[in-house]
Design an enzyme around this catalytic site. Structure first.
Site, mmCIF file in Angstrom:
data_model
loop_
_atom_site.group_PDB
_atom_site.id
_atom_site.type_symbol
_atom_site.label_atom_id
_atom_site.label_comp_id
_atom_site.label_asym_id
_atom_site.label_seq_id
_atom_site.Cartn_x
_atom_site.Cartn_y
_atom_site.Cartn_z
ATOM 1 N N ILE A 176 -12.066 -0.366 6.939
ATOM 2 C CA ILE A 176 -12.109 -1.050 8.236
ATOM 3 C C ILE A 176 -13.291 -0.578 9.073
ATOM 4 O O ILE A 176 -13.525 -1.113 10.153
ATOM 5 C CB ILE A 176 -10.799 -0.860 9.021
ATOM 6 C CG1 ILE A 176 -10.480 0.632 9.224
ATOM 7 C CG2 ILE A 176 -9.645 -1.578 8.322
ATOM 8 C CD1 ILE A 176 -9.293 0.872 10.148
ATOM 9 N N LEU A 181 -6.502 -3.951 5.171
ATOM 10 C CA LEU A 181 -5.525 -4.006 4.078
ATOM 11 C C LEU A 181 -4.344 -4.913 4.402
ATOM 12 O O LEU A 181 -3.736 -5.490 3.497
ATOM 13 C CB LEU A 181 -5.020 -2.603 3.759
ATOM 14 C CG LEU A 181 -6.010 -1.627 3.123
ATOM 15 C CD1 LEU A 181 -5.455 -0.214 3.161
ATOM 16 C CD2 LEU A 181 -6.319 -2.037 1.698
ATOM 17 N N TYR A 206 5.077 8.826 6.054
ATOM 18 C CA TYR A 206 3.894 8.764 5.193
ATOM 19 C C TYR A 206 4.301 8.924 3.726
ATOM 20 O O TYR A 206 3.875 8.160 2.854
ATOM 21 C CB TYR A 206 2.906 9.860 5.598
ATOM 22 C CG TYR A 206 1.676 9.946 4.730
ATOM 23 C CD1 TYR A 206 0.642 9.019 4.861
ATOM 24 C CD2 TYR A 206 1.527 10.969 3.791
ATOM 25 C CE1 TYR A 206 -0.492 9.100 4.075
ATOM 26 C CE2 TYR A 206 0.399 11.052 2.996
ATOM 27 C CZ TYR A 206 -0.615 10.116 3.148
ATOM 28 O OH TYR A 206 -1.736 10.199 2.352
ATOM 29 N N SER A 264 -3.518 18.579 -2.563
ATOM 30 C CA SER A 264 -4.387 18.808 -1.399
ATOM 31 C C SER A 264 -5.837 18.849 -1.858
ATOM 32 O O SER A 264 -6.273 19.813 -2.470
ATOM 33 C CB SER A 264 -4.020 20.094 -0.651
ATOM 34 O OG SER A 264 -4.056 21.221 -1.492
#
Length: 278
Positions: free
Chosen positions: A33, A51, A135, A164
């Site tokens: 975006i 999206l 999330y 991570s």
């Protein structure tokens, strides 16, 4: 391949994937975006798109062989904030991939899909979903989309449960670290493995203290090379004793396992923005 699509190209991980992915297809279409993503690599073009906009996703995936879907809101937040990019966006990618006849979706899932499991349990890819946040719930939703679209529509998916992927700055990362080089290898194997069906794999480097088991994902040929043990002595000395009753220390989700639903997990983490510059 003739055409490969990368979503989330303006993000930190996307910045490391763009160049190697541009070498795997005649055409790489990067999208996000953001207004732009800087200088483009040979064979790469950029399309600004949301999206949550299904017609835009349909146009974006037209003529593509595969899509590497890394686009998302990349933190915990209110459900309404994640609904568009993470839930609806995932559906739009899989449905547009099916409608356009793509072979495979490579998806940036997350350890947060199973974030409430204890690290001492050494879970495999068959661990039951235990999301730690909205999330993480979005990651479970997308993984189930991938499974369903394979079972019902024979659209392959490889879901990368990334632990991570950032510089090692805390004790958790000594086990959960995924180096950028290993990230690139992981995505390349998800693309070039001849047959995947629906596959799950943990995105983690070859750490001595890795808390997950990837043995059932061996068919993907992912063999990480880097090891976070080189950082252990310094990181542990700086951190001092950890509270064993804190879910952030005991559970795979780290800080995301400790925060209240809807509250940022990244706010308590020292993530260094070392995005690759073009």
């Amino acid at each position: 391949m003739k055409k490969l699509v990368l979503t989330g190209a303006a993000g930190r991980l996307g910045s490391y994937l763009r160049e190697p992915l541009s070498k795997m297809a005649d055409e790489l279409v990067s999208t996000d975006i953001a207004d732009d993503i800087g200088k483009l690599y040979p064979g790469e073009s950029y399309v600004q798109a949301d999206l949550a906009d299904m017609p835009a996703m349909m146009d974006l995936l037209k003529g593509a062989d595969m899509v590497v879907h890394f686009g998302a809101f990349v933190d915990e937040g209110p459900f309404e904030q994640l609904l568009g990019p993470n839930f609806i966006g995932a559906y739009n990618i899989w449905e547009a991939a099916y409608q356009n006849g793509l072979r495979r979706v490579v998806y940036a899932s997350s350890i947060h899909a199973v974030g409430m499991h204890k690290k001492t349990d050494f879970i495999g890819i068959d661990a039951l979903p235990r999301p730690d946040t909205f999330y993480g719930l979005a990651k479970c939703f997308a993984e189930n989309l991938g499974s369903m679209y394979w079972d019902k529509r024979q659209l392959e998916s490889v879901c990368l449960r990334i632990l991570s992927c950032a510089q090692v700055t805390n004790p958790r990362a000594v086990g959960s670290w995924l180096s950028y080089d290993d990230l690139i290898q992981l995505v390349q194997r998800a693309i070039d493995t001849p047959v995947t069906g629906f596959s799950l794999v943990y995105g983690v480097s070859n750490n001595d203290r890795a808390p997950v088991d990837n043995s059932k994902a061996a068919h993907l040929g992912y063999r990480p090379k880097d090891n976070a043990e080189q950082f252990a002595e310094k990181i542990f000395a700086e951190a001092g004793p950890l509270d064993p009753t804190d879910p952030g220390n005991m559970c795979h989700g780290g800080p995301f396992a400790s925060v209240d639903l809807g509250n940022s997990g990244l706010a308590t983490m020292n993530i260094i923005d070392d995005a690759k510059k073009t």
